[in-house]
Design an enzyme around this catalytic site. Sequence first.
Site, PDB file in Angstrom:
ATOM      1  N   VAL A   9       0.866  -1.174   0.000  1.00 40.57           N
ATOM      2  CA  VAL A   9       0.000   0.000   0.000  1.00 40.57           C
ATOM      3  C   VAL A   9       0.906   1.227   0.000  1.00 40.57           C
ATOM      4  CG1 VAL A   9      -2.024  -1.045   1.085  1.00 40.57           C
ATOM      5  CG2 VAL A   9      -0.234  -0.073   2.525  1.00 40.57           C
ATOM      6  N   SER A  10       0.383   2.346  -0.473  1.00 39.87           N
ATOM      7  CA  SER A  10       1.208   3.542  -0.634  1.00 39.87           C
ATOM      8  C   SER A  10       1.430   4.312   0.656  1.00 39.87           C
ATOM      9  CB  SER A  10       0.573   4.468  -1.675  1.00 39.87           C
ATOM     10  OG  SER A  10       0.504   3.803  -2.915  1.00 39.87           O
ATOM     11  N   THR A  11       0.480   4.252   1.579  1.00 38.17           N
ATOM     12  CA  THR A  11       0.611   5.019   2.815  1.00 38.17           C
ATOM     13  C   THR A  11       0.313   4.144   4.023  1.00 38.17           C
ATOM     14  OG1 THR A  11      -1.697   5.717   2.886  1.00 38.17           O
ATOM     15  CG2 THR A  11      -0.177   7.115   1.636  1.00 38.17           C
ATOM     16  N   GLN A  14      -3.449   3.335   4.641  1.00 42.65           N
ATOM     17  CA  GLN A  14      -4.156   2.345   3.837  1.00 42.65           C
ATOM     18  C   GLN A  14      -4.040   0.969   4.480  1.00 42.65           C
ATOM     19  OE1 GLN A  14      -2.163   3.111   0.087  1.00 42.65           O
ATOM     20  NE2 GLN A  14      -3.996   4.107  -0.715  1.00 42.65           N
TER      21      GLN A  14
END
Length: 188
Positions: A9-11, A14
Amino acid sequence: MASVGYARVSTREQNLDAQTDALEAAACEKVFVEHASGVLAKRPALDDALDYLRDGDTLVVTKLDRLGRSVRNLKEVADGLERRGVGLKALSQGIDTTTPGGRLFFHMLAAIAEFEHDLIVERTKDGLAAARARGRKGGGRSKMTATKARQARTMYDEKTYTVQQIAETFGVSRGTIYRHLGEDVSPA
């Protein structure tokens, strides 16, 4: 012949649950998880997963976009896996490079995506050329007017201000000051 999962996931905000659940349902013996943007060159969990894989293993992701930063990067990763005798499965796209049909499908998707990217680049270049032909130039408005550039030059020539101080005075970066000072002045 192990199935190894990779979820990203990017962050931090998330949630990885949907990906890890799908990877566990796909009988992955080990799952590597990453909290990092896909555009970052350094993804330690992916590096760990790639190091962990052996000939005959399969790397499993829920979607191809979880694996590669770009089409080119995805292709490089897939080619590296193939050279090592490691398969690649993308669950939601039904891709399985351990089969001839899966390899064909993957390469077709990669070729189409690369073609689409090349078309976008070409259209962008054509649009910029057309705009230049009409006298427009891209980019944001200059933060330094001609008057401010002359003032910056005067401050620089007095040799009492650093380039950093001049930049802070005008609310711009050092690079902007150097650009306006001209090529005869270079950073120390």
